[in-house]
Design a protein around this motif. Structure first.
Motif, PDB file in Angstrom:
ATOM      1  N   VAL A 114      -5.774   3.745  -2.136  1.00  0.00           N
ATOM      2  CA  VAL A 114      -5.457   4.162  -3.135  1.00  0.00           C
ATOM      3  C   VAL A 114      -6.301   4.469  -4.549  1.00  0.00           C
ATOM      4  N   ILE A 115      -6.961   3.627  -4.935  1.00  0.00           N
ATOM      5  CA  ILE A 115      -7.896   3.318  -5.931  1.00  0.00           C
ATOM      6  C   ILE A 115      -8.386   4.552  -6.123  1.00  0.00           C
ATOM      7  N   ASP A 116      -8.608   5.697  -5.670  1.00  0.00           N
ATOM      8  CA  ASP A 116      -9.233   6.970  -5.976  1.00  0.00           C
ATOM      9  C   ASP A 116      -8.518   8.375  -5.620  1.00  0.00           C
ATOM     10  N   ASP A 117      -6.717   7.936  -6.069  1.00  0.00           N
ATOM     11  CA  ASP A 117      -5.381   8.696  -5.604  1.00  0.00           C
ATOM     12  C   ASP A 117      -5.597   9.537  -6.716  1.00  0.00           C
ATOM     13  N   GLU A 118      -5.746  11.270  -6.789  1.00  0.00           N
ATOM     14  CA  GLU A 118      -5.919  12.230  -8.017  1.00  0.00           C
ATOM     15  C   GLU A 118      -4.498  11.418  -8.945  1.00  0.00           C
ATOM     16  N   GLY A 119      -3.256  11.018  -7.785  1.00  0.00           N
ATOM     17  CA  GLY A 119      -2.333  10.665  -8.814  1.00  0.00           C
ATOM     18  C   GLY A 119      -2.543   9.467 -10.249  1.00  0.00           C
ATOM     19  N   LEU A 120      -3.382   9.133  -9.657  1.00  0.00           N
ATOM     20  CA  LEU A 120      -3.636   8.118 -10.740  1.00  0.00           C
ATOM     21  C   LEU A 120      -3.703   8.809 -12.034  1.00  0.00           C
ATOM     22  N   VAL A 121      -4.434  10.430 -12.287  1.00  0.00           N
ATOM     23  CA  VAL A 121      -5.725  10.366 -13.944  1.00  0.00           C
ATOM     24  C   VAL A 121      -4.530  11.485 -13.478  1.00  0.00           C
ATOM     25  N   ASP A 122      -4.009  12.262 -12.817  1.00  0.00           N
ATOM     26  CA  ASP A 122      -3.284  14.306 -12.989  1.00  0.00           C
ATOM     27  C   ASP A 122      -2.491  13.962 -13.838  1.00  0.00           C
ATOM     28  N   PRO A 123      -2.582  14.367 -15.484  1.00  0.00           N
ATOM     29  CA  PRO A 123      -1.877  14.500 -16.537  1.00  0.00           C
ATOM     30  C   PRO A 123      -0.591  14.758 -16.172  1.00  0.00           C
ATOM     31  N   ALA A 124      -0.032  15.882 -15.326  1.00  0.00           N
ATOM     32  CA  ALA A 124       0.481  16.287 -14.795  1.00  0.00           C
ATOM     33  C   ALA A 124       2.131  15.579 -14.004  1.00  0.00           C
ATOM     34  N   GLU A 125       1.906  14.986 -13.818  1.00  0.00           N
ATOM     35  CA  GLU A 125       2.958  14.077 -12.794  1.00  0.00           C
ATOM     36  C   GLU A 125       3.267  12.795 -13.821  1.00  0.00           C
ATOM     37  N   PRO A 126       4.107  12.231 -13.924  1.00  0.00           N
ATOM     38  CA  PRO A 126       5.085  11.742 -14.788  1.00  0.00           C
ATOM     39  C   PRO A 126       4.465  10.096 -13.693  1.00  0.00           C
ATOM     40  N   HIS A 127       4.531   9.101 -15.081  1.00  0.00           N
ATOM     41  CA  HIS A 127       3.988   8.095 -14.803  1.00  0.00           C
ATOM     42  C   HIS A 127       5.361   6.902 -14.316  1.00  0.00           C
ATOM     43  N   ARG A 128       5.135   6.547 -13.210  1.00  0.00           N
ATOM     44  CA  ARG A 128       6.278   5.948 -12.536  1.00  0.00           C
ATOM     45  C   ARG A 128       6.028   4.398 -13.144  1.00  0.00           C
ATOM     46  N   TYR A 168       1.392  -1.214  -0.394  1.00  0.00           N
ATOM     47  CA  TYR A 168      -0.442  -0.289  -0.239  1.00  0.00           C
ATOM     48  C   TYR A 168       0.692   1.044   0.247  1.00  0.00           C
ATOM     49  N   LEU A 169       2.003   0.933   0.538  1.00  0.00           N
ATOM     50  CA  LEU A 169       2.594   2.049   0.974  1.00  0.00           C
ATOM     51  C   LEU A 169       3.736   2.406  -0.313  1.00  0.00           C
ATOM     52  N   ALA A 170       4.416   1.335  -0.340  1.00  0.00           N
ATOM     53  CA  ALA A 170       5.079   1.739  -1.855  1.00  0.00           C
ATOM     54  C   ALA A 170       3.887   2.077  -3.494  1.00  0.00           C
ATOM     55  N   ALA A 171       2.718   1.682  -3.441  1.00  0.00           N
ATOM     56  CA  ALA A 171       2.127   2.407  -4.427  1.00  0.00           C
ATOM     57  C   ALA A 171       1.348   3.626  -4.165  1.00  0.00           C
ATOM     58  N   LEU A 172       1.112   4.116  -2.918  1.00  0.00           N
ATOM     59  CA  LEU A 172       1.061   5.023  -2.818  1.00  0.00           C
ATOM     60  C   LEU A 172       2.273   6.470  -3.080  1.00  0.00           C
ATOM     61  N   ALA A 173       3.341   6.202  -3.258  1.00  0.00           N
ATOM     62  CA  ALA A 173       4.399   6.928  -2.651  1.00  0.00           C
ATOM     63  C   ALA A 173       4.802   6.837  -4.386  1.00  0.00           C
ATOM     64  N   VAL A 174       4.391   6.074  -5.404  1.00  0.00           N
ATOM     65  CA  VAL A 174       4.728   6.738  -6.947  1.00  0.00           C
ATOM     66  C   VAL A 174       2.983   7.549  -7.312  1.00  0.00           C
ATOM     67  N   LEU A 175       2.607   7.446  -6.803  1.00  0.00           N
ATOM     68  CA  LEU A 175       1.443   7.486  -7.509  1.00  0.00           C
ATOM     69  C   LEU A 175       1.244   9.234  -6.576  1.00  0.00           C
ATOM     70  N   ARG A 176       2.080   9.384  -5.620  1.00  0.00           N
ATOM     71  CA  ARG A 176       1.765  11.335  -4.919  1.00  0.00           C
ATOM     72  C   ARG A 176       2.784  11.911  -4.456  1.00  0.00           C
ATOM     73  N   ARG A 177       3.912  10.405  -4.811  1.00  0.00           N
ATOM     74  CA  ARG A 177       5.127  11.896  -5.124  1.00  0.00           C
ATOM     75  C   ARG A 177       6.162  10.915  -5.854  1.00  0.00           C
TER      76      ARG A 177
END
Length: 709
Positions: free
Chosen positions: A624-638, A572-581
C-alpha cells in the motif's frame, strides 16, 4: 426501547461477539461414555470451566472451576502464555485449553502459571506443585505422567505430583523446548511443541532457537515508564527460527530426528499414534515442495513416505497427515483442480467435494469437513458439512443448511452446527447416527436476526452476502458499505447467523452491506485460492469491484456513496480500494492493515509473493505505501480512517504509521486512531464497543450526501 446499556455495540463487546457461554473444545472418551468440553458460566463470563457430559444419563457436571481453584485471586499470565493466546486469538479466561490422557480419565491445564489436574470420572481436581510458570501441560496417554513447559524447558512430573524433573533445558538465551515458534503458531496452525508416544515412554520435542530471528520492540507510548517488549519477528526475507526435533526419553536421553533441514526448514505437522511410526510433515521455505517422513524413534533416522510439489504453493490442513488404523497415510491433496482426501495413494473423493479438514480416522471410514466442490450438483453458498468417506463412497452426516464440524470417538459423534436462521451453534451428541444428548449453551441471544441473502455476483460467481436494513421495504437507493476480509484463510460468506451480526448492525444504520469472498478466500477450489499468487492487491480489489457492480443490477445500491471497512487483510484491502479505485470507493475504515508487505512474516508473505530481495517489484506493486494512487494528482482524495492497536505483535503498528507518513507526504488528509495497549484481537470491552460507534460516525461524515432527484 433500546437503551445505551443494552445496545448492540455494548452487548457485542461484553459477550465477545456472543461467544461467551458457548460450549467448545470437545473431547470424546474412546469408550463412548463421556464428553469433556469447556464453557463459561454465562454469556458475559470470560472464565471457562472444564465440564463433563456423562452419556449414560445425559447429565453435565463441572470437572474444574477456575474461581474455586484460584480462590478468587486474579489470574496472572506469563509472557509465553499471553503469546500463545494471541496466536490462537483466545480472548477468554480461566481454563482456555486442556489436554487428556488416552482414556479421558485425567485432564491437565494451567491456571495463572500453575499446574492442575482433574480426574474426570471422579470429578476431583488437584494442584501439582511444580516450578512455574507452567505452559501447555499434557498427560501421557497412560495417565501416569504430565509433561509441561516452564522457562524454556520441557519438564515431566508424576500424575500424583511426584518426581518432577527436567527432560530438556535451554542451553542458552533464545533457545526453548516444547513450544511452537512464531510462524508455526501464527501461520501453520501448529500450536504445540511436544508430543507423547502412544506407549507413554518418550516424547517428540521441538527445539526452537530464535537467535537468528531479528529482534523487534513493541512499546506502549501511553506508558513511557515501561520497558518495551522485545520479540523475535521473522519478517519476509529475513531468517526464521532454527527448529529441530528430538526423541526424548523419560530419563532425559535424547536422539535428534534427522532430515534435510536446509531444504525443508519448516516443521509443519507431527503425528504419533499406535498405527505407525512417528510421522512428520516438513516444508521447503518456498512452500512448493514438502515431504511426509516416518521417524525411527530409536535412531532418529527418517524415510520418505510421500512427497508433494506444487508450482504455486502447498496448503496445510487440519487433521493431516496421519496414519489410518491399517497403517496407510491419510492426507489432503490438490489434484486435478480439486481438493481431495487421499488414503494411501488413492483419492477417495472427487471435485464434487472440496475437503476442508480431517476430523477423525476410523477403522472403516474417515470423517471430514467439506464444502461443495466445483462439480457439485448444486451450489451451497457458505455451507460446510460433515461427511463419512470410505472406499464405498461418501455419506453426509449433517443435513440442515449451515456450517458444521464434529469430533468423534468410541462410536460417539459430537456435531456442532450453526445455521442462518438461529443464533449461536447447536451441539448434538450422536450415537449410531441418532441424537442422544445435547450440550447446553449459555451464550446470550443477540436479539438481532440478520436480514441476509447469500448469492453470487459477477462473471466469476463471487460468493456474496447482502444485508439490508431490517426496516427497509422500499426501493430508494441506499449508501453501500463493503465489509470484507477478502483474503487467504478468511471466509466471511458463511451460512451462519452470528457471522453477520456486525454487518447487520451497520445495515440497520442505513446501509446496504455487501460481504464478498473473492479470489484468494477459502472454501471453493484450489485454483480460486491460488489466483492471487504474485498479484495479490490487484486481484482482491477487482473482485470487490466486480461483486459490487454485479449486485447493483439486482439491489437498490447508490453507487455514488460507497464505503469499505476491514481489519487485518480486510484493512489492507480497504486501503487499496480507495487508493486504486477512488472512482468506485468514496471512504474507507482501514483497521490494522498490512501496508508494507516486507514487514509481515515469512511463512505467510513468501507463500504469495516469494522473497522480497529476489522480487522487489512484486512487493512494490502489492504494498500500500508504494501505491501510485498515493501521489497521483489526477485521482480524487478519499477519506480514510486508520485504526491500529499499539501492542499488536502480529501486524505491528509500524504498518499504519508508515501508511500515515506516506499519506501525509502525498498531501492526503486522513484520520489515525491509535489504540493504547490493544493487540490484534481488540478484546477490551470498551474498545470493541466504541470502535463500532466511531467507524459509523466516520462513515456518516465522510460519504457524500445523497443526490436529490
Amino acid at each position: 426501547m433500546t437503551t445505551e446499556a443494552d445496545s448492540f455495540p455494548r452487548r457485542h463487546a461484553r459477550t465477545q461477539r456472543f461467544t461467551l457461554g458457548a460450549p467448545r473444545a470437545f473431547t470424546v472418551a474412546p469408550d463412548g461414555s463421556r464428553v469433556a468440553f469447556l464453557r463459561s458460566g454465562s454469556g458475559t463470563d470470560r472464565a471457562n470451566s472444564l465440564w463433563v457430559l456423562d452419556l449414560a444419563d445425559g447429565t453435565e457436571r463441572p470437572a474444574a472451576d477456575p474461581g474455586t481453584l484460584l480462590q478468587g485471586a486474579r489470574e496472572e499470565l506469563s509472557a509465553e502464555e499471553r503469546a500463545r493466546r494471541e496466536r490462537s486469538r483466545e480472548g477468554g479466561a480461566g481454563i482456555v485449553g486442556y489436554a487428556t490422557d488416552g482414556a479421558l480419565e485425567l485432564a491437565s491445564f494451567a491456571l495463572s502459571g500453575r499446574l492442575f489436574t482433574a480426574e474426570l470420572r471422579a470429578g476431583t481436581t488437584r494442584e501439582l506443585r511444580v516450578p512455574g510458570p507452567v505452559v501447555d501441560p499434557r498427560p501421557s496417554p497412560d495417565g501416569r505422567h504430565v509433561a509441561y513447559v516452564s522457562r524454556g524447558g520441557l519438564r515431566v512430573v508424576g500424575a500424583e505430583g511426584e518426581g518432577d524433573r527436567a527432560l530438556a533445558e535451554p542451553e542458552s538465551a533464545g533457545i526453548g523446548y516444547g513450544l511452537a515458534e512464531f510462524v508455526a503458531a501464527e501461520e501453520m496452525a501448529r500450536s504445540r511443541g511436544f508430543w507423547w508416544s502412544p506407549r507413554s515412554d518418550r516424547l517428540l520435542v521441538a527445539r526452537v532457537d530464535d537467535t537468528p530471528v531479528q529482534q523487534w520492540w513493541i512499546s506502549d507510548p501511553a506508558r513511557p515508564d515501561r520497558e518495551p517488549n522485545r520479540i523475535g519477528y521473522p519478517a519476509a526475507g529475513t531468517p526464521n527460527a532454527d527448529v529441530r526435533l528430538f526423541v526424548v526419553g523419560l530419563d532425559g536421553e535424547r536422539t535428534e530426528v534427522a532430515w534435510d533441514r536446509s531444504r525443508y526448514p519448516y516443521l509443519a505437522r507431527v503425528h504419533w499414534s499406535e498405527a505407525g511410526a512417528p510421522l512428520i510433515l516438513v516444508q521447503a521455505r518456498d512452500q512448493r515442495s514438502q515431504l511426509y517422513l516416518a521417524v525411527d524413534p530409536e535412531t532418529g533416522a527418517t524415510r520418505m513416505v510421500h512427497a508433494d510439489e506444487d508450482p504455486t504453493w502447498l496448503e496445510l490442513f487440519a487433521g493431516v497427515p496421519c496414519w489410518s488404523p491399517s497403517g496407510q497415510l491419510v492426507r489432503i491433496a490438490d489434484e486435478g483442480g480439486a481438493r481431495v482426501l487421499a488414503v494411501g495413494e488413492r483419492p477417495l473423493t472427487s471435485a464434487q467435494l472440496h475437503i476442508r479438514a480431517v476430523l477423525d480416522v476410523g477403522a472403516d471410514d474417515v470423517l471430514v469437513s467439506a464444502s461443495a466442490g466445483t462439480e457439485a450438483p448444486a451450489p451451497e453458498i457458505g455451507e460446510v458439512h460433515v461427511y463419512r468417506v470410505n472406499e464405498l463412497g461418501v455419506e453426509r452426516l449433517s443435513q440442515e443448511p449451515g456450517v458444521h464440524t464434529a469430533v468423534r470417538a468410541g462410536g460417539v459423534t459430537v456435531l456442532v452446527s450453526a445455521a442462518l436462521d438461529r443464533p449461536g451453534a447447536r451441539v448434538q451428541v450422536l450415537r449410531d447416527g441418532k441424537v442422544t444428548s445435547t450440550v447446553r449453551s449459555y451464550a446470550e441471544d443477540p436479539g438481532l436476526s440478520p436480514r441476509v441473502t447469500l448469492t453470487e455476483g459477477g462473471a466469476r460467481q463471487i460468493p456474496c452476502a447482502v444485508l439490508m436494513p431490517r426496516d427497509y421495504h422500499g426501493d430508494t437507493p441506499l449508501p453501500v458499505l463493503l465489509d470484507p476480509y477478502g483474503g487467504p484463510h478468511g471466509q466471511r460468506v458463511v451460512a451462519a447467523h452470528n457471522a453477520h451480526l456486525t454487518s447487520q448492525w451497520f445495515a440497520d444504520q442505513g446501509f446496504a452491506v455487501i460481504v464478498a469472498d473473492g479470489r484468494g478466500t477459502p472454501g471453493r477450489s484450489p485454483g480460486w485460492e491460488k489466483e492471487i499468487r504474485d498479484d495479490l492487491a490487484a486481484v482482491v480489489v477487482q473482485d470487490q469491484v466486480d461483486a459490487l457492480h454485479a449486485l447493483a443490477g439486482r439491489y437498490p445500491l447508490d453507487l455514488d456513496r460507497v464505503a469499505i471497512r476491514g481489519w487485518s487483510f480486510g484493512g489492507y484491502l480497504a486501503a487499496l480500494a480507495v487508493l486504486r479505485r477512488p472512482d468506485v470507493f468514496h471512504a474507507a475504515v482501514v483497521g490494522a492493515p498490512v501496508t508494507d508487505l516486507r514487514l509481515y512474516d515469512t511463512h505467510y508473505q513468501e507463500r504469495y509473493l516469494g522473497l522480497p530481495d529476489e522480487r522487489p517489484e512484486v512487493y512494490r506493486r502489492n504494498s500500500v505505501i508504494d501505491d501510485e494512487g498515493l501521489v497521483d494528482p489526477a485521482e480524487p482524495h478519499r477519506p480514510m480512517m486508520v485504526v491500529h492497536g499499539l501492542a499488536d505483535d502480529n501486524v505491528v503498528v509500524a504498518h499504519s504509521l508508515r501508511l500515515s507518513s506516506a499519506l501525509l507526504a502525498a498531501g492526503r488528509p486522513h484520520e489515525v486512531l491509535p489504540l493504547s495497549g490493544v493487540t490484534h484481537m481488540t478484546p477490551q470491552e470498551t474498545v470493541a464497543e466504541n470502535l463500532l460507534r466511531l467507524q459509523l460516525d466516520f462513515l456518516r461524515r465522510s460519504l457524500p450526501p445523497a443526490t436529490r432527484s
